[in-house]
Design an enzyme around this catalytic site. Sequence first.
Site, short mmCIF file in Angstrom:
data_model
loop_
_atom_site.label_atom_id
_atom_site.label_comp_id
_atom_site.label_asym_id
_atom_site.label_seq_id
_atom_site.Cartn_x
_atom_site.Cartn_y
_atom_site.Cartn_z
N GLY A 13 23.99 -24.94 5.98
CA GLY A 13 24.30 -23.84 5.20
C GLY A 13 25.10 -24.32 4.22
N ALA A 14 24.55 -25.16 3.39
CA ALA A 14 25.53 -26.21 2.38
C ALA A 14 25.08 -25.61 0.95
CB ALA A 14 25.33 -27.43 2.66
N ARG A 16 26.35 -23.43 -0.65
CA ARG A 16 27.56 -22.81 -1.21
C ARG A 16 28.82 -22.81 -0.52
NH1 ARG A 16 23.86 -19.17 -0.25
NH2 ARG A 16 23.35 -19.18 -2.26
N ASP A 64 15.94 -22.05 8.62
CA ASP A 64 16.75 -21.02 9.14
C ASP A 64 17.11 -21.57 10.45
OD1 ASP A 64 17.69 -18.92 10.87
OD2 ASP A 64 16.15 -17.55 10.58
N ASN A 91 27.62 -25.89 10.14
CA ASN A 91 28.31 -24.84 9.25
C ASN A 91 27.99 -23.63 9.12
OD1 ASN A 91 30.62 -24.51 6.96
ND2 ASN A 91 28.34 -24.32 5.98
N SER A 143 36.26 -20.93 13.85
CA SER A 143 37.07 -20.08 13.37
C SER A 143 38.33 -19.89 13.97
CB SER A 143 36.38 -18.67 12.96
OG SER A 143 37.27 -18.00 12.29
N TYR A 156 31.25 -12.01 15.95
CA TYR A 156 31.91 -13.03 15.06
C TYR A 156 32.58 -14.04 16.08
CZ TYR A 156 33.18 -15.99 11.26
OH TYR A 156 33.56 -17.05 10.45
N ALA A 158 33.04 -13.72 19.25
CA ALA A 158 32.33 -14.36 20.22
C ALA A 158 31.49 -15.60 20.03
CB ALA A 158 31.52 -13.08 21.00
N LYS A 160 32.06 -17.67 17.62
CA LYS A 160 32.94 -18.80 17.24
C LYS A 160 33.78 -19.31 18.35
CE LYS A 160 31.96 -18.77 12.75
NZ LYS A 160 31.13 -20.00 12.49
N ILE A 189 39.86 -19.01 4.29
CA ILE A 189 39.49 -19.73 3.43
C ILE A 189 38.67 -18.96 2.17
CG2 ILE A 189 37.91 -21.99 2.76
CD1 ILE A 189 40.05 -22.36 5.02
P1 NAD Z 1 29.25 -18.50 2.85
O1 NAD Z 1 28.73 -17.29 3.26
O2 NAD Z 1 30.02 -18.92 1.49
O3 NAD Z 1 28.23 -19.83 3.02
C1 NAD Z 1 27.27 -20.04 4.43
C2 NAD Z 1 26.37 -20.35 3.99
O4 NAD Z 1 25.13 -20.37 5.24
C3 NAD Z 1 25.49 -19.67 2.97
O5 NAD Z 1 24.94 -20.75 2.15
C4 NAD Z 1 24.28 -18.91 3.73
O6 NAD Z 1 22.97 -18.70 2.84
C5 NAD Z 1 24.13 -20.14 4.73
N1 NAD Z 1 23.22 -19.46 6.04
C6 NAD Z 1 23.48 -18.06 6.39
N2 NAD Z 1 22.58 -17.86 7.33
C7 NAD Z 1 21.76 -19.04 7.73
C8 NAD Z 1 20.76 -19.26 8.33
N3 NAD Z 1 20.30 -18.73 9.58
N4 NAD Z 1 20.36 -20.88 8.31
C9 NAD Z 1 20.67 -21.50 7.42
N5 NAD Z 1 21.79 -21.24 6.59
C10 NAD Z 1 22.33 -20.25 6.50
O7 NAD Z 1 30.35 -18.88 4.25
P2 NAD Z 1 31.52 -19.86 4.08
O8 NAD Z 1 32.72 -19.11 4.03
O9 NAD Z 1 31.20 -21.14 3.31
O10 NAD Z 1 31.69 -20.30 5.76
C11 NAD Z 1 30.99 -21.37 6.32
C12 NAD Z 1 31.21 -21.65 7.60
O11 NAD Z 1 32.68 -21.53 8.02
C13 NAD Z 1 30.75 -20.33 8.47
O12 NAD Z 1 30.23 -20.78 9.87
C14 NAD Z 1 31.77 -19.40 8.68
O13 NAD Z 1 32.03 -18.66 9.63
C15 NAD Z 1 33.09 -20.34 8.77
N6 NAD Z 1 34.49 -20.09 8.53
C16 NAD Z 1 34.51 -19.30 7.07
C17 NAD Z 1 35.77 -18.85 7.02
C18 NAD Z 1 36.16 -18.25 5.71
O14 NAD Z 1 37.32 -17.99 5.50
N7 NAD Z 1 35.25 -18.52 4.60
C19 NAD Z 1 36.85 -18.63 8.09
C20 NAD Z 1 36.42 -19.21 9.17
C21 NAD Z 1 35.21 -19.82 9.45
#
Ligand code: NAD
Length: 248
Positions: A13-14, A16, A64, A91, A143, A156, A158, A160, A189
């Site tokens: 998931g990198a 973005r 995926d 991630n 999280s 979500y 559950a 995490k 974040i």
């Molecule tokens: P984001 O939505 O900006 O990026 C997540 C990325 O994961 C996206 O590029 C998306 O296309 C990809 N993705 C989604 N489903 C996928 C799949 N099935 N296979 C492969 N890739 C997939 O989210 P983010 O804020 O960068 O979050 C990244 C991680 O950090 C997540 O696990 C999120 O739960 C966790 N997190 C984020 C926050 C926050 O405040 N942003 C807080 C706690 C935890």
Amino acid sequence: MKLLEGKTAVITGAARGIGKAIAIKLAEHGANVAITDLQYDDAAKEVEKQLQDMGVKAKAYASDASKYDETQELIDEIQKEFGSIDVLVNNAGITQDTLMMRMTEQQWDTVISVNLKSVFNFTKAAQKYMLKQRSGSIVNMSSVVGVSGNAGQANYSASKAGIIGFTKSVAKEVGSRNIRCNAIAPGFIITEMTGKLPEDVKKSWEQQIPLRRGGTPEDVANTTLFLASELSSYVSGQVVNVCGAMNT
Ligand code: NAD
């Protein structure tokens, strides 16, 4: 001092957000980087190019993460292409927030599958190479709501919380082979995931944070670098909150 020279990192998931920041941070420290995301689209291509321009080997893969067979094949391909897998950062994650009263079975299944099953899929596939080379560091993105819960996020939270149990179990299972497994629990974040929240909700989150700001993807990337590298060689089975003291 570069901390990951010659190592290979896989980050899911990198394209973005936090995943992208992690890929850039690990590459800055010399790691070759394989990134995954749902599509090999413009965003993924841009990150791939940015990483290559930093002078490391980098490749973006469409994947995926919730699909078991696809993941096993992908990791085999990455191992062949890069020659090792030293760091795995699980991630990829999504939210489908709603109150329990309205939550559908599909919303439950999808979030558990993308957020939690994906961690099993990638860890299972990568650990066979880590076991053989008798080294590796796995970092799972949990999280703060996986630790504390949150109304409207039962699926979500559950998923995490499940990641935390998984992380601790894997750390105990493979520690004797010099493989470490830790989780990061980010707080609020600022990324696209949180960007879609209404302004007043964002403001009220920030007011509850003792450091009085949302975190940046780089805040999480710095912690990931620590856990991925030998700086944390005696740290395993832990959950590191990156939340500006929101959870203590
Ligand atoms: P984001 O939505 O900006 O990026 C997540 C990325 O994961 C996206 O590029 C998306 O296309 C990809 N993705 C989604 N489903 C996928 C799949 N099935 N296979 C492969 N890739 C997939 O989210 P983010 O804020 O960068 O979050 C990244 C991680 O950090 C997540 O696990 C999120 O739960 C966790 N997190 C984020 C926050 C926050 O405040 N942003 C807080 C706690 C935890």
